[in-house]
Scaffold this active site. Sequence first.
Site, PDB file in Angstrom:
ATOM      1  N   HIS A   7      -5.820  -8.252   7.021  1.00  0.00           N
ATOM      2  CA  HIS A   7      -4.375  -8.113   6.831  1.00  0.00           C
ATOM      3  C   HIS A   7      -4.026  -6.691   6.427  1.00  0.00           C
ATOM      4  O   HIS A   7      -4.886  -5.911   6.082  1.00  0.00           O
ATOM      5  CB  HIS A   7      -3.847  -9.092   5.777  1.00  0.00           C
ATOM      6  CG  HIS A   7      -4.391  -8.862   4.396  1.00  0.00           C
ATOM      7  ND1 HIS A   7      -5.451  -9.577   3.898  1.00  0.00           N
ATOM      8  CD2 HIS A   7      -4.033  -8.004   3.413  1.00  0.00           C
ATOM      9  CE1 HIS A   7      -5.720  -9.161   2.658  1.00  0.00           C
ATOM     10  NE2 HIS A   7      -4.871  -8.212   2.347  1.00  0.00           N
ATOM     11  N   ARG A  11       3.832  -3.496  -0.493  1.00  0.00           N
ATOM     12  CA  ARG A  11       4.530  -3.870  -1.737  1.00  0.00           C
ATOM     13  C   ARG A  11       6.026  -3.923  -1.467  1.00  0.00           C
ATOM     14  O   ARG A  11       6.549  -3.091  -0.725  1.00  0.00           O
ATOM     15  CB  ARG A  11       4.238  -2.851  -2.830  1.00  0.00           C
ATOM     16  CG  ARG A  11       2.868  -2.976  -3.414  1.00  0.00           C
ATOM     17  CD  ARG A  11       2.658  -1.954  -4.539  1.00  0.00           C
ATOM     18  NE  ARG A  11       1.356  -2.113  -5.108  1.00  0.00           N
ATOM     19  CZ  ARG A  11       0.239  -1.601  -4.604  1.00  0.00           C
ATOM     20  NH1 ARG A  11       0.295  -0.886  -3.493  1.00  0.00           N
ATOM     21  NH2 ARG A  11      -0.915  -1.800  -5.193  1.00  0.00           N
ATOM     22  N   GLU A  56       0.801  -8.874   4.475  1.00  0.00           N
ATOM     23  CA  GLU A  56       0.875  -9.450   3.127  1.00  0.00           C
ATOM     24  C   GLU A  56       1.961  -8.725   2.357  1.00  0.00           C
ATOM     25  O   GLU A  56       1.884  -7.518   2.157  1.00  0.00           O
ATOM     26  CB  GLU A  56      -0.459  -9.280   2.401  1.00  0.00           C
ATOM     27  CG  GLU A  56      -0.424  -9.643   0.933  1.00  0.00           C
ATOM     28  CD  GLU A  56      -1.656  -9.162   0.182  1.00  0.00           C
ATOM     29  OE1 GLU A  56      -1.493  -8.740  -0.982  1.00  0.00           O
ATOM     30  OE2 GLU A  56      -2.764  -9.182   0.745  1.00  0.00           O
ATOM     31  N   ASN A  60       5.661  -7.861  -7.347  1.00  0.00           N
ATOM     32  CA  ASN A  60       5.345  -7.899  -8.777  1.00  0.00           C
ATOM     33  C   ASN A  60       6.558  -8.446  -9.521  1.00  0.00           C
ATOM     34  O   ASN A  60       7.646  -7.890  -9.438  1.00  0.00           O
ATOM     35  CB  ASN A  60       4.973  -6.503  -9.275  1.00  0.00           C
ATOM     36  CG  ASN A  60       3.677  -6.021  -8.654  1.00  0.00           C
ATOM     37  OD1 ASN A  60       2.700  -6.744  -8.629  1.00  0.00           O
ATOM     38  ND2 ASN A  60       3.692  -4.822  -8.117  1.00  0.00           N
ATOM     39  N   HIS A  76      -2.830  -1.485   1.499  1.00  0.00           N
ATOM     40  CA  HIS A  76      -4.189  -1.299   1.984  1.00  0.00           C
ATOM     41  C   HIS A  76      -4.417  -2.057   3.281  1.00  0.00           C
ATOM     42  O   HIS A  76      -3.643  -2.944   3.636  1.00  0.00           O
ATOM     43  CB  HIS A  76      -5.206  -1.773   0.936  1.00  0.00           C
ATOM     44  CG  HIS A  76      -5.083  -3.218   0.565  1.00  0.00           C
ATOM     45  ND1 HIS A  76      -4.435  -3.641  -0.574  1.00  0.00           N
ATOM     46  CD2 HIS A  76      -5.496  -4.348   1.181  1.00  0.00           C
ATOM     47  CE1 HIS A  76      -4.477  -4.968  -0.641  1.00  0.00           C
ATOM     48  NE2 HIS A  76      -5.106  -5.423   0.405  1.00  0.00           N
ATOM     49  N   GLU A 119      -9.627  -2.368   1.667  1.00  0.00           N
ATOM     50  CA  GLU A 119     -10.233  -3.466   0.906  1.00  0.00           C
ATOM     51  C   GLU A 119     -11.307  -4.110   1.768  1.00  0.00           C
ATOM     52  O   GLU A 119     -11.087  -4.403   2.943  1.00  0.00           O
ATOM     53  CB  GLU A 119      -9.167  -4.508   0.556  1.00  0.00           C
ATOM     54  CG  GLU A 119      -9.712  -5.699  -0.202  1.00  0.00           C
ATOM     55  CD  GLU A 119      -8.641  -6.733  -0.524  1.00  0.00           C
ATOM     56  OE1 GLU A 119      -8.836  -7.488  -1.476  1.00  0.00           O
ATOM     57  OE2 GLU A 119      -7.602  -6.779   0.183  1.00  0.00           O
TER      58      GLU A 119
END
Length: 142
Positions: A7, A11, A56, A60, A76, A119
């Site tokens: 993926h 953010r 994704e 937060n 990432h 990642e």
Amino acid sequence: MALRYLHTMVRVLDLEASMAFYKLLGLEETRRIENEQGRFTLVFLAPPGQPECPVELTWNWDGDEGLPSDSRHFGHLAYEVDDIYATCAHLEANGVTINRPPRDGRMAFVRSPDNVSIELLQKGEALAPAEPWASRDNIGHW
């Protein structure tokens, strides 16, 4: 060394507004993770019939004051590997810094030459914690 795309993480400041935008593009929600301890929500959206190609959205709960001006929108790239320890050893032997070592036998982060965060996730179950990784600290940002 087997590698499988997982993926791309972005953010978001306003989860509902972002989801509405991506749904306008035609993406569908495929998975959601609410993490109360970490105080974040992950929403995975993918094109119809392509659940293996998600974006994704990471939100937060307590806000993220740096957004949208600090380039933290893009998080990432994520890839699944057959053996996270062997992959990290291979990368390190070729001069790549392991920014977040796979202490848990499941996850590691490295950076590309252009500072893109990558990642690496262990395929299947996490491997048992092992040295030299288990006792290593993070290096820089990941």
